[in-house]
Design an enzyme around this catalytic site. Structure first.
Site, PDB file in Angstrom:
ATOM      1  N   CYS A 206      -1.970   8.993   2.566  1.00  0.00           N
ATOM      2  CA  CYS A 206      -1.761   8.574   0.948  1.00  0.00           C
ATOM      3  C   CYS A 206      -2.912   9.020   0.532  1.00  0.00           C
ATOM      4  CB  CYS A 206      -1.278   7.283   1.259  1.00  0.00           C
ATOM      5  SG  CYS A 206      -2.396   6.033   2.155  1.00  0.00           S
TER       6      CYS A 206
ATOM      7  N   GLU B  57       0.857  -1.105   0.052  1.00  0.00           N
ATOM      8  CA  GLU B  57       0.037  -0.123   0.038  1.00  0.00           C
ATOM      9  C   GLU B  57       0.961   1.077  -0.076  1.00  0.00           C
ATOM     10  OE1 GLU B  57      -1.550   3.119   0.647  1.00  0.00           O
ATOM     11  OE2 GLU B  57      -1.783   2.659   2.744  1.00  0.00           O
TER      12      GLU B  57
END
Length: 430
Positions: A241, A207
């Protein structure tokens, strides 16, 4: 390898041998207990987060409470790992889901409880055991999580925090006991870890970063879009993110929307992170602030225009900045991890889509429009793991979370995450 680390890996492997035999329902009971401990002590654990990485205490407490919510989701989850019968001519005709073993988690500082538990809980429920390499500034968070799980009744060795540096990850991942790795972090770190895993034929889940688009059209609720856009860019000091980083505005509403957005953006003022009223604090480390400042300067050198200046007020803190960027600016190929946003103007729907997709990343975009046909156009064509319609990006335990392109691969959250670190074992014959 230090003997203490070797001992922890052996301990994790021995624990796995017993843990994989524990029923799904029994594991769920322990997960629910751990969730209750987190919920009952959210202020205490929130203070650990804030002390380590500067997150405003209200956001830190919310992070801990979200972890409890996620864990209760898995405590109630359907067991999709039961053996599956397959119709065939054979007497034995089944698929069994077998946990892989000891899984290494390499986790970042920006959500020091959430990122760890988001990965660890479904992996543990699937029957694996975990060794964690946390960010060096968040060893306290890693140890606290380990203590919570022990207090909830998890056997020793199910989850262990390794207080090691980045230079030790290779040796741990190459160890024959470790069967896979999940990393949340930068593209550079992800590439390095995936390379090591690949060379050793081990499963990896990544990720990674994002540069998410927040696209606004004339038929949107512009007041709500402005408010949500500012929050999406600046919560956690922009160190997320999935934060909105590129605000793509239809040219027809630039003069109407941009002042609303600027007004909301300027409401975020730096304060004491331990004050419950604070909505913006400093970045996690001074070197991260240095890098953001350098990115701001590079953007300007390549033609970006200042809308709101990025003003550094301490080693780690900024008054948030906003810049107007044109296509082709090299800064668009980078991730801005801090309180700096980019505004781009689109001529029409096709142009907005092209701008949104013209980056290396593909994590989670947001589109603001009330027109069904336009919504479906972007749902179909945006290159990202998630598309949000008239809402800012936020992860939800019920839905899969993951990226495309340079934002990584694999799935966290939802029932799908239970199958990330298992082997589908076919049983067939007479």
């Amino acid at each position: 390898m230090e003997q203490s680390i070797e001992n922890k890996l052996v301990k994790a492997d021995l624990a796995f041998a017993e843990w994989k035999k524990v029923s799904f329902a029994e594991k769920q009971v322990l997960i629910r207990k751990a969730a209750q401990i987190l919920k009952n002590n959210s202020e205490k654990f929130g203070r650990i987060i804030t002390t380590e990485m500067n997150k405003p205490i209200s956001e830190s407490v919310a992070e801990v409470e979200k972890c409890a919510l996620m864990m209760n989701y898995y405590a109630d989850a359907e067991n999709i790992l039961k053996p599956e019968k397959v119709e065939s001519e054979f007497a034995y005709s089944e698929v069994h889901y077998v946990p892989k073993g000891v899984i290494l988690g390499v986790m970042p500082w920006n959500f020091p409880f959430w990122q760890v538990l988001r990965f660890a809980v479904p992996a543990i429920l699937a029957g694996n055991t975990i060794v964690l390499k946390h960010a060096s500034i968040c060893f306290g968070s890693g140890n606290a999580i380990a203590e919570v799980l022990l207090e909830a009744g998890f056997p020793e060795g199910i989850f262990q925090n390794l207080e090691i540096g980045h230079q030790d990850v290779k040796e741990v991942l190459e160890h024959h006991i470790v069967k896979g790795v999940s990393l949340t972090g930068s593209g550079k770190a992800g590439g390095e870890v995936a390379s090591i895993a690949g060379l050793n034929i081990k499963k990896s889940l990544l990720e990674l970063g994002g540069s998410d688009a927040f696209i606004i059209f004339e038929d949107a609720d512009l007041d709500e879009a402005a408010k949500s856009g500012a929050k999406s860019r600046l919560q956690n000091c922009g160190q997320t993110c999935t934060a909105a980083k590129r605000f793509i505005i239809d040219e027809k509403i630039e003069e109407e929307f941009l002042p609303k957005f600027i007004e909301e953006y300027k409401k975020y003022q730096v304060g004491d992170p331990l004050n419950k009223e604070t909505v913006l604090a400093g970045m996690a480390r001074a070197d991260l602030a240095d890098e953001l400042e350098a990115q701001f300067d590079r953007a300007l050198e390549n033609g970006a225009e200042i809308i709101i200046p990025l003003e550094r007020i301490s080693d780690t803190a900024f008054n948030p900045g906003l810049i107007r960027v044109e296509k082709g600016n090299p800064i668009l190929q980078e991730e801005l991890f801090g309180p700096l946003g980019m505004v781009m103007i689109a001529k029409d729907d096709e142009d907005a889509l092209q701008i949104a997709n013209d980056i290396p990343f593909g994590l989670s975009n947001s589109v603001w429009t009330s027109t069904r046909e336009r919504q479906e156009f972007f749902i179909e064509n945006l290159e990202s793991g998630t598309v949000n319609i008239n809402r800012m990006t936020s992860s939800d335990p019920r839905f899969p979370f993951g990226g495309s392109k340079a934002s990584g691969y694999g799935t966290e959250l939802s029932l799908l995450a239970l199958k990330e670190f298992v082997t589908a074992k076919t049983i067939v014959g007479n």
